[in-house]
Enzyme design. Structure first.
Site, PDB file in Angstrom:
ATOM      1  N   HIS A 130       0.809  -1.357   0.098  1.00 30.00           N
ATOM      2  CA  HIS A 130      -0.071  -0.034   0.052  1.00 30.00           C
ATOM      3  C   HIS A 130       1.070   1.194  -0.224  1.00 30.00           C
ATOM      4  CE1 HIS A 130       0.490  -0.246   4.380  1.00 30.00           C
ATOM      5  NE2 HIS A 130       0.628   1.059   4.356  1.00 30.00           N
ATOM      6  N   GLU A 145      -3.935   3.690   1.701  1.00 33.27           N
ATOM      7  CA  GLU A 145      -4.087   3.748   2.961  1.00 33.27           C
ATOM      8  C   GLU A 145      -4.123   5.357   3.212  1.00 33.27           C
ATOM      9  OE1 GLU A 145      -1.743   3.817   7.348  1.00 33.27           O
ATOM     10  OE2 GLU A 145      -1.310   2.541   5.978  1.00 33.27           O
ATOM     11  N   HIS A 159       2.419  12.068  -6.866  1.00 34.72           N
ATOM     12  CA  HIS A 159       1.299  11.628  -7.329  1.00 34.72           C
ATOM     13  C   HIS A 159       0.925  10.173  -7.114  1.00 34.72           C
ATOM     14  CE1 HIS A 159       2.988  11.141 -11.374  1.00 34.72           C
ATOM     15  NE2 HIS A 159       2.517   9.940 -11.153  1.00 34.72           N
ATOM     16  N   GLU A 161      -2.823  10.850 -11.191  1.00 34.31           N
ATOM     17  CA  GLU A 161      -2.795  10.985 -12.589  1.00 34.31           C
ATOM     18  C   GLU A 161      -3.744   9.903 -13.018  1.00 34.31           C
ATOM     19  OE1 GLU A 161       1.015  10.320 -15.649  1.00 34.31           O
ATOM     20  OE2 GLU A 161       1.108   9.203 -13.466  1.00 34.31           O
TER      21      GLU A 161
END
Length: 315
Positions: free
Chosen positions: A171, A229, A256, A302
């Site tokens: 994550h 998260e 990003h 993005e």
């Protein structure tokens, strides 16, 4: 044509790096592989896309846009020789925002010992603090890399070998000001599923895990890839002046997250209909195959075509 949210993927998280050789070496030591490199000498930057790609990896052999769990390293030419250049890792005031990326491993004791033996540094070792089931390594730019185990953790057990071929990129964590606004955005606008919540009332923070696909039963599998998260510290939503650093204002660091979609034009039309904030529409600038949506905290998302579903750029 309508866009199909079930085909969306949380493809990658972008980190700016000072020295690409050192950074690529670190992530390769963690078992990742450079699956794609985009060189942009005219604009003086290169992009390195790293992912787990062993025969047992979840996305082995797939096109880079058809994966989850990628880390994109962005190198702007010359930073490696600039003694004044330093990355903002997102964990120091007043520039907190991005928190960490997280890998899951087969044997956390052995994985951490291997890192330490190689001379890599830690923000938190297993033995530090109260949580002895997680560690945080530091990459060459001091980004935090959380390490968790997909097997039971026994601090008294004998250290065994670790196989980097089994690791996962689990994550990416970002801090959010208002958990209700952020959860609504990532579920209703980005099409993610709220998969798990960890509440820590004593420490006054909650963790929310989201991703594409169905919500699991019985908690999150640490072998999963492609999770986001969201960390919410109680009370930030009530402070009108409170703001997290998005990583793109100076000093820069995290850039990003990226979601790949089945139909880029249809997806952007849907985002427009939902009144999203845009950093860059498809029609703006020179890059007509990339868009950037803004989340409630101003983090950039993005939006890119999944080339395995429909070829658009030939990447």
């Amino acid at each position: 044509m309508a866009t199909d949210l079930s085909k969306y993927k949380f493809n990658h998280s972008m980190l700016r790096v000072k020295d690409p050789k050192a950074s690529v070496k670190f992530y390769e030591f963690l078992g990742m592989k450079v699956i794609n490199k985009m060189e942009n000498p005219d604009s003086k930057f290169d992009l390195y896309f790293l992912a787990y790609d062993s025969p047992n990896a979840l996305s082995h052999g797939k096109h880079w846009t058809d994966r989850q769990g990628i880390i994109e390293l962005t190198h702007n030419y010359g930073t490696e020789s600039d003694p004044e250049y330093k990355i903002a890792n997102g964990n120091s005031d007043p520039y907190r925002g991005f928190g960490h990326v997280c890998i899951s491993v087969d044997n956390i004791q052995a994985a951490c010992a291997r890192l330490e033996d190689a001379g890599y540094r830690f923000q938190k070792r297993l033995a530090d603090g109260r949580m002895h089931h997680i560690a945080f390594a530091l990459d060459p730019d001091d980004y935090w890399v959380e390490i968790i185990s997909f097997n039971s953790v026994d601090a008294t057990a004998e250290i065994k070998e670790t196989r980097v071929e089994s690791y996962r990129m689990h994550h990416t964590m970002i801090r959010v000001k208002d958990q209700e606004k952020s959860l609504a955005f990532y579920k209703d606008v980005m099409g993610m599923t709220h998969k798990h919540t960890l509440e820590n009332a004593a420490a006054k923070f909650n963790l929310y895990f989201l991703g594409y696909g169905a919500a699991p039963t019985g908690g999150i599998d640490a072998r999963t890839e492609g999770l986001l998260e969201l960390t919410w510290n109680y009370g930030t939503e009530k402070d009108v002046d409170f703001k997290y650093h998005d990583g793109n204002a100076e000093p820069q660091g995290f850039g990003h997250i990226c979601v790949t979609v089945d139909d880029l034009d249809a997806a952007c039309t849907r985002f427009e209909e939902r009144g999203v904030g845009w950093k860059k529409r498809l029609t703006e600038g020179r890059m007509k195959d990339v868009a950037f949506v803004l989340d409630p905290d101003g983090y950039w998302i993005e939006i890119v075509q999944n080339e395995a579903i429909r070829s658009r750029t030939g990447w």
